[in-house]
Design a protein around this motif. Structure first.
Motif, PDB file in Angstrom:
ATOM      1  N   ALA A   1      11.152   0.244   8.343  1.00 60.35           N
ATOM      2  CA  ALA A   1      12.268   0.815   7.586  1.00 60.35           C
ATOM      3  C   ALA A   1      11.935   0.929   6.101  1.00 60.35           C
ATOM      4  CB  ALA A   1      13.517  -0.039   7.781  1.00 60.35           C
ATOM      5  N   ALA A   2      11.213  -0.061   5.574  1.00 63.72           N
ATOM      6  CA  ALA A   2      10.874  -0.043   4.146  1.00 63.72           C
ATOM      7  C   ALA A   2      10.002   1.152   3.783  1.00 63.72           C
ATOM      8  CB  ALA A   2      10.177  -1.343   3.768  1.00 63.72           C
ATOM      9  N   LEU A   3       9.264   1.681   4.775  1.00 66.59           N
ATOM     10  CA  LEU A   3       8.379   2.822   4.524  1.00 66.59           C
ATOM     11  C   LEU A   3       9.050   4.158   4.824  1.00 66.59           C
ATOM     12  CD1 LEU A   3       5.093   1.425   6.145  1.00 66.59           C
ATOM     13  CD2 LEU A   3       5.931   1.107   3.818  1.00 66.59           C
ATOM     14  N   ALA A   4      10.220   4.110   5.469  1.00 68.83           N
ATOM     15  CA  ALA A   4      10.895   5.339   5.885  1.00 68.83           C
ATOM     16  C   ALA A   4      11.815   5.863   4.779  1.00 68.83           C
ATOM     17  CB  ALA A   4      11.678   5.082   7.167  1.00 68.83           C
ATOM     18  N   HIS A   5      12.436   7.016   5.044  1.00 72.30           N
ATOM     19  CA  HIS A   5      13.310   7.648   4.050  1.00 72.30           C
ATOM     20  C   HIS A   5      14.574   8.166   4.735  1.00 72.30           C
ATOM     21  CE1 HIS A   5      10.073   7.530   1.076  1.00 72.30           C
ATOM     22  NE2 HIS A   5       9.264   7.967   2.050  1.00 72.30           N
ATOM     23  N   GLY A   6      15.598   8.367   3.938  1.00 69.86           N
ATOM     24  CA  GLY A   6      16.820   9.002   4.416  1.00 69.86           C
ATOM     25  C   GLY A   6      17.528   8.216   5.502  1.00 69.86           C
TER      26      GLY A   6
ATOM     27  N   ALA B   1      -0.576   2.600   5.140  1.00 67.41           N
ATOM     28  CA  ALA B   1       0.600   1.736   5.240  1.00 67.41           C
ATOM     29  C   ALA B   1       1.357   2.013   6.535  1.00 67.41           C
ATOM     30  CB  ALA B   1       1.509   1.942   4.037  1.00 67.41           C
ATOM     31  N   ALA B   2       1.538   3.296   6.861  1.00 68.32           N
ATOM     32  CA  ALA B   2       2.250   3.658   8.086  1.00 68.32           C
ATOM     33  C   ALA B   2       1.487   3.189   9.314  1.00 68.32           C
ATOM     34  CB  ALA B   2       2.462   5.166   8.134  1.00 68.32           C
ATOM     35  N   ALA B   3       0.153   3.286   9.281  1.00 71.81           N
ATOM     36  CA  ALA B   3      -0.655   2.845  10.417  1.00 71.81           C
ATOM     37  C   ALA B   3      -0.540   1.333  10.607  1.00 71.81           C
ATOM     38  CB  ALA B   3      -2.113   3.241  10.206  1.00 71.81           C
ATOM     39  N   LEU B   4      -0.566   0.585   9.506  1.00 65.56           N
ATOM     40  CA  LEU B   4      -0.412  -0.871   9.590  1.00 65.56           C
ATOM     41  C   LEU B   4       0.949  -1.247  10.168  1.00 65.56           C
ATOM     42  CD1 LEU B   4      -1.955  -1.937   6.159  1.00 65.56           C
ATOM     43  CD2 LEU B   4      -2.775  -2.674   8.408  1.00 65.56           C
ATOM     44  N   ALA B   5       1.999  -0.566   9.688  1.00 64.82           N
ATOM     45  CA  ALA B   5       3.345  -0.871  10.179  1.00 64.82           C
ATOM     46  C   ALA B   5       3.470  -0.544  11.658  1.00 64.82           C
ATOM     47  CB  ALA B   5       4.379  -0.095   9.363  1.00 64.82           C
ATOM     48  N   ALA B   6       2.882   0.567  12.083  1.00 68.81           N
ATOM     49  CA  ALA B   6       2.950   0.949  13.497  1.00 68.81           C
ATOM     50  C   ALA B   6       2.206  -0.052  14.370  1.00 68.81           C
ATOM     51  CB  ALA B   6       2.368   2.350  13.686  1.00 68.81           C
TER      52      ALA B   6
ATOM     53  N   LEU C   1       0.805  -1.222   0.000  1.00 67.00           N
ATOM     54  CA  LEU C   1       0.000   0.000   0.000  1.00 67.00           C
ATOM     55  C   LEU C   1       0.838   1.273   0.000  1.00 67.00           C
ATOM     56  CD1 LEU C   1      -2.746  -1.006   2.617  1.00 67.00           C
ATOM     57  CD2 LEU C   1      -3.075  -0.736   0.151  1.00 67.00           C
ATOM     58  N   ALA C   2       2.138   1.136   0.262  1.00 65.38           N
ATOM     59  CA  ALA C   2       2.980   2.322   0.484  1.00 65.38           C
ATOM     60  C   ALA C   2       2.937   3.305  -0.670  1.00 65.38           C
ATOM     61  CB  ALA C   2       4.419   1.889   0.758  1.00 65.38           C
TER      62      ALA C   2
END
Length: 759
Positions: free
Chosen positions: A684-689, A656-661, A648-649
């Protein structure tokens, strides 16, 4: 026993090779031999062995025909043999009688025998014995000589040897295999000297010969050819033959060979309301089961039922027959046990055991709701006590693996209250502790508490007496729950020990079928969790092969297929996983029992890996709904959230962030290194930098501490890519190679090969 013999010969074939196995007249083999031959010929692909099997069509019994068809299905190539040609018959004639055998004589040999190899050899032997010259004038005598070698002619020739020799030949034909001189003499009603004279006459007439390599040496006999044995056997008047089988059973028993050896003769005796025969067949069945031959036990008990048994014994025979078929035919078991429970004759403890076995067979046959109903109905008629407690535990066990349970949270609360004060002082308490541990594991409760519950079940680190893999009071499903609880709480060492014990116990006891199939599957899945992917695939494929021998579409197929698909996806082989899914119809609707690992999660991952994104998202959404409805939040057993969040990202980053959290919160509540590491890898897969790199580093650190080497390799490669670190990528690549994760190896090598931006 059959499976053990297959394994033993496979091992011998690897030590001494190449080998050729020649089997002629397979239609005359006993069912156990044909069963082994069918099993062995289906597993020749990786052996330096050629098996050549010949049989006459239409002459085997019904079960034998089915087994020969299995052998034929494995054959490459298969052909129909033709009779000897006139030229071949002439060559054989001159090789046997001399080069001076003239052409008309040779042609008549072919015409008389029709090119039948057996008849040709026998006819030429008789020509030699008679001193007949192999020339045209003597050819007219060949037909009479040939007739004496088969059918009525053979019988006439046998009768010409005298009444005593005929009676001895009849006794040998009834004994069939393992014809000892003493046993044949007893059956023929003659003394040793007279029996020896008869045996000598029959050997001179090429009817009997000393058995090749027989344990009795010169006192062990066999027929020269199976056609002779068949002709002699059929020549015995039917009533006399039946009576002789009864006498043979008595003689075999008196000789100390045991009830199982006598049983093959009792199977031929007409039913006659004989209680002693029923008891002999029951004892024979026990002997067969003790050495791992359940099919032979089944035949004995089916024969006992035809006698029939006395009313007070009838239910016990049905119960024993149900026990004999439990390993190999759940549907047959259900019928026998229901019949046994429907008539008087089962004492209280045996009746409870019959109900528990019936429920087990119903579960194996995909009838979970009926299994729960059968257990509940029996519990309702009992007063409080050990028997009722056992049934209550079985009730909780079946409900615990019920995928569509309506009040899962309520059952969990009830089970927690019941198991909370228990210490594991007896097997009833230990059973409830296992059920509570499994329930807590599937719900994602604190893993340390789950392990503490599991450890309370063990006695000095081992299974308690009466709670072993082959103990029948509780059934193996309970121990599968114990091993699974250890598996998904990162205690793979204890899970591996438990499931290897299961494999050894079932192989030693000859428990083929469902039990051995699931033992291979769970040993394989522990290898999968440890990251030994090649070993995992081998065990899981063997588990499916064994399950195929029990039936099709059974719960055991779902578990083994799901585990194998998960393993193949980890290896980077989605096409192979798809082939398994298609072969075993791995798609909704799913069975009523829980599938380990979660079926929705594995199929959703497969669909995404094969490019069917929309279907994959739908499957993962279904997994989310099922988990919410049933309160089952183990993120390792059911890893749908991570795959759904990644999918979903791109178009719904907020969800997507809510599911990961949420997955991370559930993982931290559960508390294992694997769960937390996998949740961090998803985040991590949804994060950046830099945050992405930091999270991957933390995920790799957690997974390095876990026993799951593949997940560690995956995190290490992803961390190396995010950090642009050649060293981390090389480390991940080495781990991936050690695991047999070919897809991950290719991914790491591609990044390293490009080399752009790596440090």
């Amino acid at each position: 026993m059959c499976e053990g013999l297959v394994v033993a010969v496979r091992r011998l074939a690897r030590l001494n090779w190449p080998l050729v196995l020649l089997v002629d007249d397979a239609q005359w083999a006993d069912l156990e031999t044909l069963q082994w031959l069918a099993a062995f010929t289906q597993r020749l692909d990786d052996l330096p062995v050629v098996a050549v099997v010949a049989h006459r069509p239409g002459e085997a019994t019904d079960p034998g025909t089915d087994l020969l068809e299995r052998v034929g299905a494995a054959a490459r190539p298969s052909t129909t043999l033709r009779p000897l040609t006139p030229d071949a018959t002439a060559g054989l004639t001159r090789a046997s009688l001399g080069a001076h055998a003239d052409a008309p004589f040779c042609r008549e040999v072919w015409a008389v025998t029709g090119g039948n190899p057996y008849e040709t050899v026998e006819l030429l032997a008789k020509v030699q014995d008679s001193g007949l010259s192999p020339i045209e004038p003597a050819a007219q005598e060949l037909r009479a000589l040939n007739n004496s070698a088969r059918g009525h002619g053979l019988v006439t020739r046998l009768e010409a040897l005298g009444t005593d020799a005929t009676r001895f030949a009849w006794a040998a034909a009834v004994l069939g295999a393992g014809i000892s001189l003493d046993l044949a003499a007893t059956l023929a009603g003659m003394g040793p000297e007279e029996a020896r004279r008869c045996a000598d006459r029959l050997q001179a007439a090429r009817i009997l010969r000393p058995a090749a390599g027989g344990p009795g040496g010169a006192d062990e006999l066999e027929f020269v050819h199976s056609l002779i044995a068949s002709a002699v056997y059929r020549s015995i008047p039917v009533a006399t033959r039946t009576a002789m089988h009864g006498q043979a059973a008595w003689a075999v028993t008196q000789s100390g060979l045991g009830a199982a050896a006598a049983a093959r003769h009792l199977l031929e005796v007409h039913p006659d309301d004989d209680p002693d025969l029923v008891e002999q067949m029951r004892q024979a069945a026990r002997e067969h089961l003790a050495v791992g031959a359940p099919d032979a036990a089944r035949r004995c008990l089916e024969r006992a039922l035809r006698e029939p048994p006395l009313p007070e014994v009838h239910a016990r025979v049905l119960y024993e027959l149900g026990c004999a078929t439990l390993l190999t035919s759940p549907a047959t078991t259900i019928g026998h046990l229901r019949n046994a429970l429907g008539i008087p004759g089962l004492e209280d403890d045996v009746r409870v055991d019959a109900v528990c076995r019936l429920s087990q067979a119903l579960v194996h046959n995909g009838q979970l709701e009926e299994a729960v109903a059968a257990v509940d109905a029996e519990a309702d008629r009992l007063e409080p006590g050990p028997a009722r407690l056992r049934l209550q535990a079985v009730h909780y066990m079946w409900e615990g693996i019920h995928a569509a349970e309506e009040d899962s949270p309520g059952r969990s609360r009830s089970l927690a209250a019941l198991a909370g004060p228990l210490t594991g002082r007896d097997n009833s308490e230990r059973a409830l502790l296992i059920l509570r541990a499994f329930d807590a594991m599937t719900r994602g409760e604190n893993a340390e508490e789950v392990v503490e519950l599991c450890d309370r079940v063990l006695v000095n680190g081992r299974l308690a007496p009466g709670l072993g893999w082959t103990d029948t009071e509780w059934g193996f499903e309970l121990l599968v729950m114990l091993g699974s609880s250890y598996t998904f709480t990162d205690r793979l060492d204890r899970a591996e020990t438990l499931f290897n014990e299961a494999l050894l116990a079932y192989e030693s006891a000859g428990w083929n079928g469902a039990h051995l199939a699931l033992a291979h599957a769970f040993v394989g899945y522990v290898h999968r969790r440890r990251g030994r992917l090649a070993d995992a695939e081998a065990y899981l494929r063997e588990g499916l092969r064994l399950a195929d021998g029990v039936g099709s579409g059974l719960p055991m197929h779902w578990d083994a297929a799901c585990m194998l698909m998960d393993t193949l996806l980890a290896r980077g082989r989605p096409e192979a996983a798809q082939e398994i899914a298609e072969r075993y119809d791995f798609a909704p609707p799913y069975p009523a029992t829980i599938v380990l690992p979660d079926a929705h999660s594995v199929r959703g991952r497969l669909l995404l890996a094969t490019g069917r994104a929309t279907e994959g998202l739908g499957e993962l959404e279904a997994a989310q709904k099922a988990a919410a409805a049933r309160g089952r939040h183990n993120t390792v057993m059911a890893p749908w959230a991570g795959d759904l969040a990644r999918a979903l990202a791109g178009h719904d980053p907020a969800r997507a962030a809510a599911l990961a959290a949420d997955a991370r919160a559930q993982a931290e509540r559960f508390g294992t290194d694997t769960a937390v590491g996998e949740a961090l890898r998803c985040t991590a897969a949804l994060a950046h930098g830099q945050r992405r790199t930091t999270l991957y580093a933390r995920a790799a650190a957690y997974l390095e501490a876990s026993p799951c080497a593949y997940e560690h390799a995956l995190a290490r490669v992803e961390y190396g890519i995010a950090a642009r670190s050649a060293a981390e990528l090389c480390r991940g690549l080495a781990l991936a190679r050690a695991c047999g994760a070919d897809g991950l190896v290719a991914r790491a090598e591609e990044v390293l090969g490009n080399g752009r931006g790596l440090r």
